[in-house]
Design an enzyme around this catalytic site. Structure first.
Site, short mmCIF file in Angstrom:
data_model
loop_
_atom_site.label_atom_id
_atom_site.label_comp_id
_atom_site.label_asym_id
_atom_site.label_seq_id
_atom_site.Cartn_x
_atom_site.Cartn_y
_atom_site.Cartn_z
N LYS A 44 0.79 -1.25 -0.06
CA LYS A 44 -0.12 0.03 -0.12
C LYS A 44 0.82 1.31 -0.04
O LYS A 44 1.62 1.71 0.79
CB LYS A 44 -0.91 -0.10 1.33
CG LYS A 44 -2.02 1.28 1.08
CD LYS A 44 -2.91 1.35 2.38
CE LYS A 44 -3.89 2.10 2.29
NZ LYS A 44 -3.43 3.66 1.88
N ASP A 46 2.17 5.19 -0.11
CA ASP A 46 1.67 6.32 0.84
C ASP A 46 1.83 7.35 0.10
O ASP A 46 3.06 8.29 0.11
CB ASP A 46 2.65 6.28 2.08
CG ASP A 46 1.97 7.10 3.34
OD1 ASP A 46 1.00 7.79 2.76
OD2 ASP A 46 2.68 7.33 4.11
N GLU A 185 2.89 1.38 5.24
CA GLU A 185 1.49 1.75 5.73
C GLU A 185 0.63 0.48 5.88
O GLU A 185 -0.36 0.38 6.69
CB GLU A 185 1.08 2.63 4.75
CG GLU A 185 -0.52 3.23 5.15
CD GLU A 185 -0.79 4.33 4.32
OE1 GLU A 185 -1.95 4.66 4.50
OE2 GLU A 185 -0.11 4.51 3.18
#
Length: 334
Positions: A44, A46, A185
């Site tokens: 994921k 950021d 994250e």
């Protein structure tokens, strides 16, 4: 004589008009990664969610909300012109990588925003994770595995501003554990047999290592150290109005503390944008949004253990955290 192989995407109409804009597919927040052979995983990122539109004679970089930010990402637009395509729409995330190779939202904000930055705009990288349109063919009706098959030859192995977001075939729980251990994250899980669908659904799921949302900055409390920031005062949306949800007093360096205070002092107003009285507070125009990590909510809807991660303008298509009757729904991926 050998017959030439076709490079056209399989199972699509011969010619499709290129969309001027596509609303992005958004991941649903879940507690645990889905399990099964139909799921693939990615880091994921950021950063900022962007769509890269490549056409004959021009390249456009569009935000999640449809704003044209091509001039703010010149290195991405320039590198996109080098891709071996005539027309294409790539879905991905713009990030700045820190010294550990992790995407750092605060560094990205400093490059794009009002605060000074030691990082040049050319350091921004676009990680492509989906291909929605390619050379007169709309690929959104195809399953993800097929879209990835067409995307990877275009961007895999590149070291420029446009790169491939690697897909991981792994045990979801183990990948999530490793991602959190390395300070990422979180992860994204995607169903490889699903078409591309705009909006939020369970075909894309996100699992985050910590809770993180976007809140409107409505004021600040000065530090006891002259010229520094003591605490940001934050608000979320409820029934169309801003409500105070507490403050954030950690997460910035001494240098950033001074810069943030100087920025906010230039936006000071006489009265607060929320129902709040606080002695010594300086209230500001509600035009900036703070990205904040936090552990939980209190019973009276105040943030617990909040830590500052970055700042952006509300015009940047920031989705502000909304408080609902049955709980909290935070800002989704940028």
């Amino acid at each position: 004589m050998a017959r030439a192989s076709s490079k056209k995407p399989r199972n699509v109409a011969p010619i499709d008009p290129m969309p001027a804009r596509v609303d992005p597919c958004l991941a649903t927040l879940v507690d645990k990664p889905p399990i099964g052979p139909d799921w693939a995983y990615e880091v994921k990122w950021d950063g900022y969610r962007l769509a890269l539109h490549i056409e004959p004679g021009r390249v456009r970089v569009l935000t999640r909300g449809g704003y044209d930010w091509t001039d703010r990402f010149p290195s991405i637009a320039d590198d996109a012109r080098r891709l071996a395509v005539k027309t294409a729409i790539l879905d991905g995330e713009a990030v700045v990588l820190n010294d550990q190779g992790r995407s750092d939202f605060g560094m990205l904000q400093r490059v794009l925003g009002r605060l000074p930055s030691a990082v040049e705009a050319g350091a921004i990288v676009f990680y492509a994770f989906d291909l929605l349109y390619l050379d007169s063919h709309d690929l959104r009706r195809l399953p993800l595995r097929e879209r990835r098959r067409l995307l990877e030859p275009l961007v895999a192995g590149r070291e420029g501003a446009v790169r491939l977001s690697e897909e991981v075939q792994a045990d979801g729980d183990e990948f999530f554990r490793v991602a959190c251990a390395h300070g990422l994250e979180g992860i994204i899980a995607k169903h490889v047999e699903k078409p591309y669908r705009s909006g939020r659904g369970d075909w894309w799921q996100k699992i985050t290592c910590k809770r993180r949302d976007s809140f409107v900055v409505v004021g600040f409390e000065p530090s006891t150290v002259a010229g520094h920031l003591g605490r940001l005062l934050l608000a979320a949306r409820k029934d169309g109005e801003l409500v105070y949800v507490g403050g954030c007093g950690t997460g910035w360096s001494n240098e950033l503390s001074r810069e943030l205070r100087k920025l906010l002092e230039g936006m000071a107003t006489k009265g607060p944008a929320v129902a709040l009285r606080r002695k010594g507070a300086v209230f500001v125009e509600p035009v900036l949004v703070a990205e904040v990590e936090y552990r939980a909510w209190t019973d009276d809807w105040k943030l617990r253990h909040a830590s500052f991660k970055g700042i952006r303008e509300r015009e940047d298509d920031a989705t502000v955290c909304a408080l609902l009757c049955n709980g909290s729904q935070g800002a989704e991926e940028r």
